[in-house]
Design a protein around this motif. Sequence first.
Motif, PDB file in Angstrom:
ATOM      1  N   UNK A 110       0.827  -1.279   0.039  1.00  0.00           N
ATOM      2  CA  UNK A 110      -0.011  -0.122   0.046  1.00  0.00           C
ATOM      3  C   UNK A 110       0.820   1.366  -0.042  1.00  0.00           C
ATOM      4  N   UNK A 111       0.398   2.238  -0.435  1.00  0.00           N
ATOM      5  CA  UNK A 111       1.088   3.609  -0.543  1.00  0.00           C
ATOM      6  C   UNK A 111       0.252   4.784   0.263  1.00  0.00           C
ATOM      7  N   UNK A 112       1.122   5.453   0.961  1.00  0.00           N
ATOM      8  CA  UNK A 112       0.609   6.665   1.876  1.00  0.00           C
ATOM      9  C   UNK A 112      -0.046   7.734   1.132  1.00  0.00           C
ATOM     10  N   UNK A 113       0.580   8.003  -0.036  1.00  0.00           N
ATOM     11  CA  UNK A 113      -0.077   9.199  -0.817  1.00  0.00           C
ATOM     12  C   UNK A 113      -0.008   8.797  -2.268  1.00  0.00           C
ATOM     13  N   UNK A 114      -1.281   8.388  -2.981  1.00  0.00           N
ATOM     14  CA  UNK A 114      -1.353   7.953  -4.338  1.00  0.00           C
ATOM     15  C   UNK A 114      -1.023   9.078  -5.490  1.00  0.00           C
ATOM     16  N   UNK A 115      -1.101  10.170  -5.095  1.00  0.00           N
ATOM     17  CA  UNK A 115      -0.982  11.236  -6.171  1.00  0.00           C
ATOM     18  C   UNK A 115       0.330  12.140  -6.047  1.00  0.00           C
ATOM     19  N   UNK A 116       1.314  11.743  -5.070  1.00  0.00           N
ATOM     20  CA  UNK A 116       2.361  12.328  -4.783  1.00  0.00           C
ATOM     21  C   UNK A 116       3.257  12.087  -6.247  1.00  0.00           C
ATOM     22  N   UNK A 121       6.100   8.630 -10.313  1.00  0.00           N
ATOM     23  CA  UNK A 121       7.471   8.498 -10.997  1.00  0.00           C
ATOM     24  C   UNK A 121       7.876   7.113 -10.582  1.00  0.00           C
ATOM     25  N   UNK A 122       7.812   6.681  -9.642  1.00  0.00           N
ATOM     26  CA  UNK A 122       8.409   5.525  -9.106  1.00  0.00           C
ATOM     27  C   UNK A 122       7.543   4.204  -9.747  1.00  0.00           C
ATOM     28  N   UNK A 123       6.380   4.419  -9.992  1.00  0.00           N
ATOM     29  CA  UNK A 123       5.573   3.372 -10.455  1.00  0.00           C
ATOM     30  C   UNK A 123       5.166   3.499 -12.017  1.00  0.00           C
ATOM     31  N   UNK A 124       5.807   4.512 -12.705  1.00  0.00           N
ATOM     32  CA  UNK A 124       5.125   4.812 -13.990  1.00  0.00           C
ATOM     33  C   UNK A 124       5.319   3.674 -14.978  1.00  0.00           C
ATOM     34  N   UNK A 125       6.384   3.161 -14.797  1.00  0.00           N
ATOM     35  CA  UNK A 125       6.510   1.810 -15.752  1.00  0.00           C
ATOM     36  C   UNK A 125       5.957   0.400 -15.389  1.00  0.00           C
ATOM     37  N   UNK A 126       5.107   0.650 -14.189  1.00  0.00           N
ATOM     38  CA  UNK A 126       4.645  -0.842 -13.785  1.00  0.00           C
ATOM     39  C   UNK A 126       3.060  -0.679 -13.973  1.00  0.00           C
ATOM     40  N   UNK A 127       2.681  -2.037 -13.942  1.00  0.00           N
ATOM     41  CA  UNK A 127       1.152  -1.959 -14.431  1.00  0.00           C
ATOM     42  C   UNK A 127       0.180  -2.626 -12.998  1.00  0.00           C
ATOM     43  N   UNK A 128       1.042  -2.369 -11.661  1.00  0.00           N
ATOM     44  CA  UNK A 128       0.436  -2.740 -10.437  1.00  0.00           C
ATOM     45  C   UNK A 128      -0.525  -1.747 -10.105  1.00  0.00           C
ATOM     46  N   UNK A 129      -1.670  -2.240  -9.401  1.00  0.00           N
ATOM     47  CA  UNK A 129      -2.846  -1.200  -8.980  1.00  0.00           C
ATOM     48  C   UNK A 129      -2.497  -0.667  -7.633  1.00  0.00           C
ATOM     49  N   UNK A 130      -2.122   0.535  -7.796  1.00  0.00           N
ATOM     50  CA  UNK A 130      -1.912   1.144  -6.275  1.00  0.00           C
ATOM     51  C   UNK A 130      -3.032   1.217  -5.428  1.00  0.00           C
ATOM     52  N   UNK A 131      -2.742   0.983  -4.124  1.00  0.00           N
ATOM     53  CA  UNK A 131      -3.856   1.110  -2.988  1.00  0.00           C
ATOM     54  C   UNK A 131      -3.419   1.881  -1.897  1.00  0.00           C
ATOM     55  N   UNK A 132      -4.187   2.768  -1.693  1.00  0.00           N
ATOM     56  CA  UNK A 132      -4.204   3.632  -0.566  1.00  0.00           C
ATOM     57  C   UNK A 132      -4.076   3.003   0.854  1.00  0.00           C
ATOM     58  N   UNK A 133      -2.951   3.485   1.584  1.00  0.00           N
ATOM     59  CA  UNK A 133      -2.631   2.626   2.807  1.00  0.00           C
ATOM     60  C   UNK A 133      -3.464   2.949   3.938  1.00  0.00           C
ATOM     61  N   UNK A 134      -4.132   2.217   4.418  1.00  0.00           N
ATOM     62  CA  UNK A 134      -5.300   2.289   5.712  1.00  0.00           C
ATOM     63  C   UNK A 134      -4.155   2.849   6.669  1.00  0.00           C
ATOM     64  N   UNK A 135      -4.892   3.631   7.659  1.00  0.00           N
ATOM     65  CA  UNK A 135      -4.163   4.483   8.809  1.00  0.00           C
ATOM     66  C   UNK A 135      -3.173   3.417   9.689  1.00  0.00           C
TER      67      UNK A 135
END
Length: 259
Positions: A110-116, A121-135
């Motif tokens: 999971x990622x703490x900020x999906x829009x940063x 940039x880190x995931x721009x070449x990947x096809x993985x679905x990013x998920x917002x980290x629950x608290x």
Amino acid sequence: MNYKVVILDIDGTILPHGKTISPATFGAIQQLRDKNIKVVIATGRAPYFSNSIIHDTGVDSMVFFNGAYAYHEGKEIYKNAIEKEVLEKVLTMSHGYLHPLTFLAGTRFTVSDLNHPFVTEAYMHDSWQLELAPPHFWKDQDIYQLFLHCELEDEVSYQQEIPELDFRRWTSGARTCDVNLTKSNKAVGVSKLLEKMGIAPDEAIAFGDGLNDIEMLSLVGMGVAMGSARDEVKQAAKMVTFSAEEDGVRFGLERLGLI
């Protein structure tokens, strides 16, 4: 030396950055198997980032998360999660600096900020679905690795304040780094795996290109750095081969007389 196992990093070693594994590298892996030489993958990736590579190569013994997780013949033999109090230190600092984090657990991330922009940039070449980290994701899951998304100069503060952790930049220009326990690296995971296999480190060959490969290359009997590796990686190796784009793994194995 009668080498019994070849240990392969993924990105920048058997997998050219942004590309697929070449037929020459696939063929080299098969030739090793034909000679009853075991093939192991040792990567900074999580298992779920490596599924296609594992499937394509047929490898069943792997080291993930830069040494924090190891499988032998498809069965888990070792894991070493980051302590919760250490995770809390990183979280507190990252909130203060407004730096996003990726949390890598055993079966999901999971990622703490999906829009940063650094995350994008880190995931721009990947096809993985990013998920917002629950608290409380970091509390509820065993976390084996983090990605810290920040500029290189900001990384220094984390290194000074949290000595329990090791921060290694993906590439010289990347704005993301791997975060692992200082006492955990690929050499640790590889050692656990070799012990399970009954193979001594000096009976092993390892190929790698990144800063996270230095300990592993130093551990084995024959550490081979890729041609694209930084100087400090090459200095840790006994041999330097071509880059992944130039089928450096195959060339190195041929030069060593293994295929």
